[in-house]
Each structure stands twice: as C-alpha cells, then as structure tokens.
Write a protein that holds these residues in place. Sequence first.
Motif, PDB file in Angstrom:
ATOM      1  N   VAL A 261      12.221   3.007   6.165  1.00 26.19           N
ATOM      2  CA  VAL A 261      11.270   1.982   6.603  1.00 26.19           C
ATOM      3  C   VAL A 261      10.734   1.221   5.392  1.00 26.19           C
ATOM      4  O   VAL A 261      10.611  -0.015   5.409  1.00 26.19           O
ATOM      5  CB  VAL A 261      10.109   2.623   7.395  1.00 26.19           C
ATOM      6  CG1 VAL A 261       9.018   1.590   7.688  1.00 26.19           C
ATOM      7  CG2 VAL A 261      10.616   3.222   8.701  1.00 26.19           C
ATOM      8  N   LEU A 262      10.428   1.955   4.330  1.00 24.31           N
ATOM      9  CA  LEU A 262       9.914   1.324   3.104  1.00 24.31           C
ATOM     10  C   LEU A 262      10.927   0.343   2.524  1.00 24.31           C
ATOM     11  O   LEU A 262      10.559  -0.756   2.089  1.00 24.31           O
ATOM     12  CB  LEU A 262       9.591   2.407   2.064  1.00 24.31           C
ATOM     13  CG  LEU A 262       8.203   3.048   2.143  1.00 24.31           C
ATOM     14  CD1 LEU A 262       8.107   4.230   1.195  1.00 24.31           C
ATOM     15  CD2 LEU A 262       7.122   2.026   1.811  1.00 24.31           C
TER      16      LEU A 262
ATOM     17  N   ASN B 196       1.068  -6.527   5.013  1.00 28.52           N
ATOM     18  CA  ASN B 196       2.321  -5.787   4.833  1.00 28.52           C
ATOM     19  C   ASN B 196       2.275  -4.930   3.571  1.00 28.52           C
ATOM     20  O   ASN B 196       2.777  -3.792   3.557  1.00 28.52           O
ATOM     21  CB  ASN B 196       3.512  -6.755   4.761  1.00 28.52           C
ATOM     22  CG  ASN B 196       3.858  -7.332   6.115  1.00 28.52           C
ATOM     23  OD1 ASN B 196       3.552  -6.749   7.152  1.00 28.52           O
ATOM     24  ND2 ASN B 196       4.495  -8.499   6.123  1.00 28.52           N
ATOM     25  N   LEU B 197       1.664  -5.466   2.520  1.00 33.08           N
ATOM     26  CA  LEU B 197       1.541  -4.703   1.273  1.00 33.08           C
ATOM     27  C   LEU B 197       0.646  -3.477   1.466  1.00 33.08           C
ATOM     28  O   LEU B 197       0.915  -2.396   0.926  1.00 33.08           O
ATOM     29  CB  LEU B 197       0.990  -5.594   0.152  1.00 33.08           C
ATOM     30  CG  LEU B 197       1.913  -6.715  -0.341  1.00 33.08           C
ATOM     31  CD1 LEU B 197       1.209  -7.536  -1.434  1.00 33.08           C
ATOM     32  CD2 LEU B 197       3.222  -6.149  -0.884  1.00 33.08           C
ATOM     33  N   HIS B 198      -0.435  -3.649   2.240  1.00 32.17           N
ATOM     34  CA  HIS B 198      -1.305  -2.506   2.547  1.00 32.17           C
ATOM     35  C   HIS B 198      -0.517  -1.420   3.297  1.00 32.17           C
ATOM     36  O   HIS B 198      -0.653  -0.225   3.011  1.00 32.17           O
ATOM     37  CB  HIS B 198      -2.494  -2.955   3.404  1.00 32.17           C
ATOM     38  CG  HIS B 198      -3.659  -3.451   2.611  1.00 32.17           C
ATOM     39  ND1 HIS B 198      -4.344  -2.650   1.715  1.00 32.17           N
ATOM     40  CD2 HIS B 198      -4.285  -4.676   2.595  1.00 32.17           C
ATOM     41  CE1 HIS B 198      -5.325  -3.343   1.156  1.00 32.17           C
ATOM     42  NE2 HIS B 198      -5.310  -4.580   1.676  1.00 32.17           N
ATOM     43  N   LYS B 199       0.319  -1.860   4.237  1.00 34.10           N
ATOM     44  CA  LYS B 199       1.122  -0.900   5.013  1.00 34.10           C
ATOM     45  C   LYS B 199       2.084  -0.140   4.097  1.00 34.10           C
ATOM     46  O   LYS B 199       2.240   1.079   4.211  1.00 34.10           O
ATOM     47  CB  LYS B 199       1.887  -1.650   6.108  1.00 34.10           C
ATOM     48  CG  LYS B 199       2.717  -0.735   7.003  1.00 34.10           C
ATOM     49  CD  LYS B 199       3.171  -1.447   8.268  1.00 34.10           C
ATOM     50  CE  LYS B 199       4.087  -2.610   7.960  1.00 34.10           C
ATOM     51  NZ  LYS B 199       4.645  -3.230   9.198  1.00 34.10           N
ATOM     52  N   ILE B 200       2.700  -0.869   3.165  1.00 30.51           N
ATOM     53  CA  ILE B 200       3.632  -0.241   2.224  1.00 30.51           C
ATOM     54  C   ILE B 200       2.899   0.773   1.342  1.00 30.51           C
ATOM     55  O   ILE B 200       3.400   1.879   1.086  1.00 30.51           O
ATOM     56  CB  ILE B 200       4.332  -1.316   1.364  1.00 30.51           C
ATOM     57  CG1 ILE B 200       5.272  -2.154   2.236  1.00 30.51           C
ATOM     58  CG2 ILE B 200       5.096  -0.678   0.210  1.00 30.51           C
ATOM     59  CD1 ILE B 200       5.838  -3.381   1.535  1.00 30.51           C
ATOM     60  N   ALA B 201       1.697   0.406   0.903  1.00 30.48           N
ATOM     61  CA  ALA B 201       0.907   1.309   0.040  1.00 30.48           C
ATOM     62  C   ALA B 201       0.565   2.602   0.774  1.00 30.48           C
ATOM     63  O   ALA B 201       0.622   3.699   0.190  1.00 30.48           O
ATOM     64  CB  ALA B 201      -0.372   0.601  -0.416  1.00 30.48           C
TER      65      ALA B 201
ATOM     66  N   SER C 126       1.796   3.974  -5.120  1.00 24.82           N
ATOM     67  CA  SER C 126       0.858   3.486  -4.112  1.00 24.82           C
ATOM     68  C   SER C 126      -0.388   2.910  -4.779  1.00 24.82           C
ATOM     69  O   SER C 126      -0.867   1.832  -4.398  1.00 24.82           O
ATOM     70  CB  SER C 126       0.464   4.624  -3.169  1.00 24.82           C
ATOM     71  OG  SER C 126      -0.539   4.201  -2.267  1.00 24.82           O
ATOM     72  N   ASN C 127      -0.917   3.609  -5.785  1.00 19.02           N
ATOM     73  CA  ASN C 127      -2.118   3.136  -6.491  1.00 19.02           C
ATOM     74  C   ASN C 127      -1.841   1.841  -7.257  1.00 19.02           C
ATOM     75  O   ASN C 127      -2.685   0.936  -7.310  1.00 19.02           O
ATOM     76  CB  ASN C 127      -2.619   4.211  -7.452  1.00 19.02           C
ATOM     77  CG  ASN C 127      -3.208   5.407  -6.707  1.00 19.02           C
ATOM     78  OD1 ASN C 127      -3.653   5.272  -5.558  1.00 19.02           O
ATOM     79  ND2 ASN C 127      -3.218   6.563  -7.340  1.00 19.02           N
ATOM     80  N   ILE C 128      -0.644   1.748  -7.849  1.00 20.06           N
ATOM     81  CA  ILE C 128      -0.269   0.525  -8.569  1.00 20.06           C
ATOM     82  C   ILE C 128      -0.226  -0.660  -7.613  1.00 20.06           C
ATOM     83  O   ILE C 128      -0.719  -1.760  -7.928  1.00 20.06           O
ATOM     84  CB  ILE C 128       1.100   0.718  -9.266  1.00 20.06           C
ATOM     85  CG1 ILE C 128       0.959   1.691 -10.437  1.00 20.06           C
ATOM     86  CG2 ILE C 128       1.660  -0.626  -9.751  1.00 20.06           C
ATOM     87  CD1 ILE C 128       2.273   2.097 -11.062  1.00 20.06           C
TER      88      ILE C 128
ATOM     89  N   SER D   6       1.919   6.524  -0.076  1.00 17.09           N
ATOM     90  CA  SER D   6       1.010   7.655  -0.246  1.00 17.09           C
ATOM     91  C   SER D   6       1.416   8.832   0.632  1.00 17.09           C
ATOM     92  O   SER D   6       1.392   9.986   0.213  1.00 17.09           O
ATOM     93  CB  SER D   6      -0.419   7.219   0.087  1.00 17.09           C
ATOM     94  OG  SER D   6      -1.317   8.293  -0.067  1.00 17.09           O
ATOM     95  N   ILE D   7       1.834   8.530   1.878  1.00 18.86           N
ATOM     96  CA  ILE D   7       2.226   9.579   2.825  1.00 18.86           C
ATOM     97  C   ILE D   7       3.435  10.360   2.322  1.00 18.86           C
ATOM     98  O   ILE D   7       3.497  11.582   2.429  1.00 18.86           O
ATOM     99  CB  ILE D   7       2.520   8.976   4.214  1.00 18.86           C
ATOM    100  CG1 ILE D   7       1.215   8.488   4.867  1.00 18.86           C
ATOM    101  CG2 ILE D   7       3.208   9.991   5.132  1.00 18.86           C
ATOM    102  CD1 ILE D   7       1.429   7.686   6.131  1.00 18.86           C
TER     103      ILE D   7
END
Length: 400
Positions: free
Chosen positions: A151-152, A183-188, A200-202, A192-193
């Motif tokens: 998905v990523l 979309n970027l928030h979703k990827i981050a 994710s932090n970057i 993390s998951i």
Amino acid sequence: MYQIGLLGLVREKQVKNSLALMRRAMIRIQRVSAPRPLTQLWWYSNLLLDAMITEDMALLESRKLLFGRIDRVLRQVVSSGESALEATPPRALVKELIYLIALSGKKSDEMARVLSTYGINDFAYNDKDLGSERDALNGPSAHTVMSLAKVLQTELTQTKKVLEAAAQSESQRIDDLDEFIGNLHKIAEILSIVGLVSPSNILKDEIKRIQLWKLQEDGPSSADLTDVANTLLYLDSAVSALEHAKLSDEKLAEANRVAQQEIIASSELSEAGKIVIEECEAGLSLTKRALSSFADSNYDTGHIRNIAKTLNTVRGGMIMLKKEKAAALLARCVDFVDSVLMDQDPPVALKEMLETFADAIVSIEYYLDSASNSLKMDESVLKLAEESLDALGLAIEGEV
C-alpha cells in the motif's frame, strides 16, 4: 483419552480434534461419577471445552495450564479410587472455568444455568474482543506488514507523480494542497505502524514545511520541491528494504526444508496416500454413524450389518500404507463386531462395551487425522485404541 487430547493441545496439533477428545473424556467420567461432588468439575470442563471448539476461543498458555490442572485431578481419581470423587472441586479451578465459560459468549441453556447459579450476568466483552485487543498490543503480523508495504509503495508512487506534475508546471503549484498533505499524513501513519518510525518522523517534519506553502503567494520554490522529492525517494527506499528483507541462514534452511516437504507432498505416491486416508476416514465416519443408529434403535443389528466389511476396507488401506499397528487394531475391531455386536444374544453390559468400542474407533480416526504431508502419523494416539480393545478382551497378541 484426556491425556492424548491434552498432548495434542500442548503441541498445538489437531487442536479441534484434541479438544473434542478431551471433551469426550469429560462426558464419560461425568456420567460414571455422578452424582458425587467432583462431577461438577467434569461438567464445567465439558462446557468450556465445547465453547473452546464452537466459539474458536484462543489457545493461550494459561488455558493449556488450566487443562493440565484438570489432568492432575483426573490422575488423583485414578490413584485414589472412588473415594476421590467425594472431594469438593478445587475452588480456584472452578472459578477459572466459570470465568472462561462466561467469557466465551456461547449461548445455551446449560451455560445460562451455570452462570445464573453464580449470579453472573453477560459480560460486555467476549474472548474474541480480548483477542482483538491482544493483537493490537502485539502489533501487526508479518503478513500485515507486507500488505501495508505494498500500500505504501502505491501511495508513494501517486504522491511522486503529483510532485512531478507540480515541478513541470509554470506555477509550480500543487492543485489540491490539502489533499496532498492528507495523503502524506496517511503515509506517515502507515510508516509508523510497520515499524519505520524514523522515516515516519522525517516525513512529519516535512509535512510541517509543506503546510507553509499555503502562505506563499508564488508557491513553493524549485529547491523546496526538490527537498520533498528527495524525502519521498528516501521513503521509497526504506519501504523497499522492508518489503524485500533478507532471510537469515537459519530461516533460509527452514524454507529449504519446507520446500523439500512440499515436493514430496506433491509426488504421485503422496497424493495416492492422501486419497487412501480420505477413503479410510470416510469409512470410519460411516462406522460411527452406524454405531449411533444401532444404539438408538435398541440394538437393531440391521444398522451395523455392513460395518465389518467397511472396517476391513479401512484395514486394507492401512496395509497399503504399511501402517501395521493400525491394521492389526482394525482386525480386532472386526472381530468385536462379528463376535459381540452381531450376536443375537448380546451381553448384559452391551451399552458400556459399545461406548468403549466407540473410543477405539475415535482413536483410529484421530490417528488418521494426524497424517502429515509425508504420510507420517502419530503412533502414540493408537494407545487409546489398544487400551479400549484390551478392556473388551481383544488386545493384540505380542508386539506389532
């Protein structure tokens, strides 16, 4: 019988069959020990085992230990005799059984009667709810991680296309910046998951910079777009590394062993063996149904007229598979059918003898079900059949 089932449970092999075997043992001892005080323990154990099967309850280590404690009580009865049945069931054991019965969420008149006796109302949660919470605490499985990695990859590819389109336009603006940031928030979050906390932090830091583009009348500069593109390329590399993780030498060796087993299993000989086992299992199922009808009809031999022939067919299958011990036991089963069940003058204890004979059939059925891809079977399971036939006076003479 109980111990054979418990062994399968501890090893987590044939779990449902193991639970069914243990439950059969509980039903039998409940019947023979009633109305003594300890009968209550067998009743509750039977209800829990039934719930474990029908509700597919999790096989936790604590539950294996619980059934092990019940085994110790059974052994105490065996060593001390009937006097042990007068003992009050261990309070802690009963408490744990009642809790698990309530937790199962199974609905039945017996369950309701037990819970009503102890004044227990329905829980607001059940075993499946707790299982979901445990899974959440344990984190995602390897399969889930791989699925999320795919998905990523898709999300990153789409995001890079949007960024590329902006870089090639005259205004260098992203058409829908809010959607892009979403979309970027979703990827981050997905990063993390799956355990990629640092990437994710970057990305979260990068999102803060991108949000400032809303305040820039001329849109982002080429340098800003390049920085974001470099971040996305880094994330893409991190996800690829996760998706194509290398196996250790030990895991690779295990994979090779599994591959070899699969090759063996796919051979014509193995496939033929599986067909033989399936036919034998069908024969034993037919035998069990016939025995049940025989008992329900007040021992009308018309229901069992053909089971000797059926058992001989199963015996032939065992001979084909070179399972001499099972074949010898089935020969004794045929003798019992011919000499006892088909006798027009049946013994007084026919009901008890029929139950013991059914135990032998169940044991052989369990043995067949233990067959692996390479047609290896658990010979220890046949001990129950041996003991049952021994009790019927049909023990195997000498070693097989």
